[in-house]
Design a protein around this motif. Sequence first.
Motif, PDB file in Angstrom:
ATOM      1  N   THR A 123       0.849  -1.202   0.000  1.00 29.40           N
ATOM      2  CA  THR A 123       0.000   0.000   0.000  1.00 29.40           C
ATOM      3  C   THR A 123       0.881   1.247   0.000  1.00 29.40           C
ATOM      4  OG1 THR A 123      -1.637  -1.231   1.241  1.00 29.40           O
ATOM      5  CG2 THR A 123      -1.884   1.163   1.236  1.00 29.40           C
ATOM      6  N   LEU A 124       1.953   1.202   0.804  1.00 29.55           N
ATOM      7  CA  LEU A 124       2.880   2.341   0.887  1.00 29.55           C
ATOM      8  C   LEU A 124       3.468   2.688  -0.484  1.00 29.55           C
ATOM      9  CD1 LEU A 124       4.650   4.287   2.731  1.00 29.55           C
ATOM     10  CD2 LEU A 124       6.322   2.452   2.758  1.00 29.55           C
ATOM     11  N   VAL A 125       3.813   1.669  -1.274  1.00 28.85           N
ATOM     12  CA  VAL A 125       4.425   1.950  -2.584  1.00 28.85           C
ATOM     13  C   VAL A 125       3.372   2.029  -3.708  1.00 28.85           C
ATOM     14  CG1 VAL A 125       6.634   0.902  -1.964  1.00 28.85           C
ATOM     15  CG2 VAL A 125       4.923  -0.492  -3.128  1.00 28.85           C
ATOM     16  N   GLY A 126       2.097   1.921  -3.331  1.00 27.02           N
ATOM     17  CA  GLY A 126       1.014   2.092  -4.309  1.00 27.02           C
ATOM     18  C   GLY A 126       0.786   0.904  -5.223  1.00 27.02           C
ATOM     19  N   GLN A 143       8.050  -2.033 -11.229  1.00 28.82           N
ATOM     20  CA  GLN A 143       9.015  -3.058 -10.768  1.00 28.82           C
ATOM     21  C   GLN A 143       9.935  -2.480  -9.698  1.00 28.82           C
ATOM     22  OE1 GLN A 143      10.866  -5.789 -13.634  1.00 28.82           O
ATOM     23  NE2 GLN A 143       9.540  -4.938 -15.205  1.00 28.82           N
ATOM     24  N   GLN A 144      10.334  -1.201  -9.902  1.00 31.70           N
ATOM     25  CA  GLN A 144      11.208  -0.590  -8.901  1.00 31.70           C
ATOM     26  C   GLN A 144      10.448  -0.382  -7.589  1.00 31.70           C
ATOM     27  OE1 GLN A 144      14.065  -0.722  -7.899  1.00 31.70           O
ATOM     28  NE2 GLN A 144      15.256   0.712  -9.136  1.00 31.70           N
ATOM     29  N   ARG A 145       9.142  -0.133  -7.676  1.00 28.98           N
ATOM     30  CA  ARG A 145       8.341   0.003  -6.455  1.00 28.98           C
ATOM     31  C   ARG A 145       8.291  -1.339  -5.705  1.00 28.98           C
ATOM     32  NH1 ARG A 145       4.265   4.218  -6.535  1.00 28.98           N
ATOM     33  NH2 ARG A 145       4.752   5.618  -8.266  1.00 28.98           N
ATOM     34  N   LEU A 152      11.885  -2.490   2.026  1.00 29.18           N
ATOM     35  CA  LEU A 152      11.329  -1.844   3.214  1.00 29.18           C
ATOM     36  C   LEU A 152      10.592  -2.781   4.159  1.00 29.18           C
ATOM     37  CD1 LEU A 152       9.895   1.361   1.523  1.00 29.18           C
ATOM     38  CD2 LEU A 152      11.883   1.227   3.024  1.00 29.18           C
ATOM     39  N   VAL A 153      10.178  -3.933   3.634  1.00 31.53           N
ATOM     40  CA  VAL A 153       9.283  -4.792   4.417  1.00 31.53           C
ATOM     41  C   VAL A 153       9.917  -5.259   5.728  1.00 31.53           C
ATOM     42  CG1 VAL A 153       9.870  -7.015   3.306  1.00 31.53           C
ATOM     43  CG2 VAL A 153       7.550  -6.611   4.153  1.00 31.53           C
ATOM     44  N   ASN A 154      11.227  -5.343   5.767  1.00 31.65           N
ATOM     45  CA  ASN A 154      11.899  -5.767   7.005  1.00 31.65           C
ATOM     46  C   ASN A 154      12.225  -4.570   7.911  1.00 31.65           C
ATOM     47  OD1 ASN A 154      11.785  -8.377   6.088  1.00 31.65           O
ATOM     48  ND2 ASN A 154      13.887  -8.422   5.316  1.00 31.65           N
ATOM     49  N   ARG A 155      11.672  -3.408   7.563  1.00 29.93           N
ATOM     50  CA  ARG A 155      11.845  -2.165   8.345  1.00 29.93           C
ATOM     51  C   ARG A 155      13.319  -1.868   8.641  1.00 29.93           C
ATOM     52  NH1 ARG A 155       6.795  -3.318  12.427  1.00 29.93           N
ATOM     53  NH2 ARG A 155       5.200  -2.651  10.983  1.00 29.93           N
ATOM     54  N   PRO A 156      14.122  -1.673   7.590  1.00 37.62           N
ATOM     55  CA  PRO A 156      15.547  -1.406   7.829  1.00 37.62           C
ATOM     56  C   PRO A 156      15.777   0.016   8.352  1.00 37.62           C
ATOM     57  CG  PRO A 156      15.057  -1.193   5.498  1.00 37.62           C
ATOM     58  CD  PRO A 156      13.778  -1.614   6.162  1.00 37.62           C
ATOM     59  N   ALA A 157      16.866   0.204   9.074  1.00 38.75           N
ATOM     60  CA  ALA A 157      17.210   1.541   9.567  1.00 38.75           C
ATOM     61  C   ALA A 157      17.847   2.355   8.448  1.00 38.75           C
ATOM     62  CB  ALA A 157      18.168   1.418  10.742  1.00 38.75           C
ATOM     63  N   ILE A 158      18.462   1.645   7.497  1.00 40.86           N
ATOM     64  CA  ILE A 158      19.165   2.313   6.392  1.00 40.86           C
ATOM     65  C   ILE A 158      18.654   1.752   5.069  1.00 40.86           C
ATOM     66  CG2 ILE A 158      21.436   2.672   5.298  1.00 40.86           C
ATOM     67  CD1 ILE A 158      22.619   2.109   8.157  1.00 40.86           C
ATOM     68  N   GLU A 182       9.691  10.114   1.015  1.00 43.93           N
ATOM     69  CA  GLU A 182       8.647   9.802   2.000  1.00 43.93           C
ATOM     70  C   GLU A 182       9.159   8.783   3.022  1.00 43.93           C
ATOM     71  OE1 GLU A 182       4.924   8.636   0.125  1.00 43.93           O
ATOM     72  OE2 GLU A 182       4.220   7.813   2.051  1.00 43.93           O
ATOM     73  N   ILE A 183       9.876   7.802   2.506  1.00 38.75           N
ATOM     74  CA  ILE A 183      10.442   6.758   3.385  1.00 38.75           C
ATOM     75  C   ILE A 183      11.430   7.407   4.360  1.00 38.75           C
ATOM     76  CG2 ILE A 183      12.009   4.742   3.376  1.00 38.75           C
ATOM     77  CD1 ILE A 183      10.618   4.109   0.566  1.00 38.75           C
ATOM     78  N   ASN A 184      12.224   8.350   3.838  1.00 34.17           N
ATOM     79  CA  ASN A 184      13.198   9.067   4.665  1.00 34.17           C
ATOM     80  C   ASN A 184      12.489   9.884   5.748  1.00 34.17           C
ATOM     81  OD1 ASN A 184      14.858  12.092   4.510  1.00 34.17           O
ATOM     82  ND2 ASN A 184      15.889  10.274   5.290  1.00 34.17           N
TER      83      ASN A 184
END
Lengths: 227, 303
Positions: A123-126, A143-145, A152-158, A182-184
Amino acid sequence: MITLENVSKSYAKGQPAVNDVTLHVDKGEFVFIVGDSGSGKSTMIKLLLKELDPTSGTITVNGQVLNKMRHRKIAKYRRGVGVVFQDFRLLKDRNVYENVAFAQRVIERPNRVIKKRVPEVLTLVGLAEKYKSKPNQLSGGEQQRVALARALVNRPAILLADEPTGNLDPKNSFEIMRLLEEINERGTTVLVVTHNREIVNSFRKRVISMKKGVIVSDEQEGGYVEN
Amino acid sequence: MLRISTIGYTIKQGFKNIWTNKMFSLASIATMGACIFLFGLIFSVFVNFQYIVRTAEEGVAITVFFTDDADQARIDEIGNEIRGRSEVTQCNFVSAEDAWNSFKEDYFEGDASVAEGFQNDNPLANSANYEVFVDKVESQGELVSYIESLEGVRKVNQSEAATKTLSTVNRLIAYVSVVIIGILLIVAVFLISNTVSMGIAIRKEEIGIMKLIGATDFFVRSPFLIEGVIIGLIGSAIPLGALYFMYNKVIQYVLEKFHMLNSLIQFLPVKQVFESLLPIGLVLGMGIGLVGSVITIHKHLRV
């Protein structure tokens, strides 16, 4: 968050790909690393992912010194670092949902967590409605999304992005960059390696410019520096 | 500790590898099948031969004769000393009368008049003896030397040639079996290794992604281990099943074709052979699969 102290990396003989680089990136920063081909920016990503070890110098990420890290600890370290590539690197035989869920399976998340997290990040990446599509049924931007969702799914710090817009048209490139922004804003530290002048100049973030393995400029709210 | 969902995922990936790589997997299963089939065949022959040898060993006896001056008390003492040996399974006293009666039965059967000519004059008066049976043919030589050293013993007869031949053939079969099975195992390991390395090559991109997003070495490797074990399991279950059904038919065929064997040898029942062949065959198959995978993973999958 990320510290490189006098880091050099040489491949066999010849000029080092990264030469005596020192830099520091704070938690929650958004940084562009720019430069032409052969400037050493992709080597920087590989060093940060511990795909490569530096020839000399020290790399510290999230308080962990990568040089001294034992092999068995690398997997756990990488779980805290999301990564996207120019060529997306999706599994072509699996649909969108399975590609994103793959990242969770790899780190052995239980099924109930996967079922909750994957739709959230799609949902976040549409792409929530395209979860059944295979990569070849999607545009480059889509594809890049998916690749971003997987990172992002593993909630990385970086989040490390190596030429994330390299295969995309300008419209899709800007959309991906806005997504990264937005992620930043949600607290993830983002490092984007690119040579896309328009994007760098539009987003006015910190820009580190490299040439022949050396940092030639480091500006807050900078623009693309011509080498 | 692996989660159940991870175990399920790993097993699914193992099967997926086999399916994606159908032709190579089939080739590996077929080779493994051939190896285990031959192993089963050799194993069946070997255990049956062992059984035959054992039966023959039980029938091979040493005969101990006594000097003229040995009275019954001394003969009993000799008997006790022989029975005291650990390798002796049976020691029967055969009196001169028993020996003569047995001889008469064997040689003058149907012509009692010839034997009657001897009347009460027993020509085997000096042939009272002990019939001694040992547990293994190999222990016969040592026992004979011991008995010969006893006072009151005149002569010890042994079927040395028969016992030596039996133990030599027994040993020869064991050596040949080990060599053939060894070669087959190496071929099977090589083929499984080939199949697994094909799987690794096909999934190179996926493995690369797995590594970058934090998969542990074990998580990356385990589907390939599972693949090898499954190939080993299928490749051993099929020939073992085939051997089970073939065993009785082959024995029946052999005994029908060679009638004279009927009185000489007895084959082991199929259930008795498979009590050990089934677990050994399955474990061997899975073991070969595992070894083939482990070797390949170490070679091609440095994660």
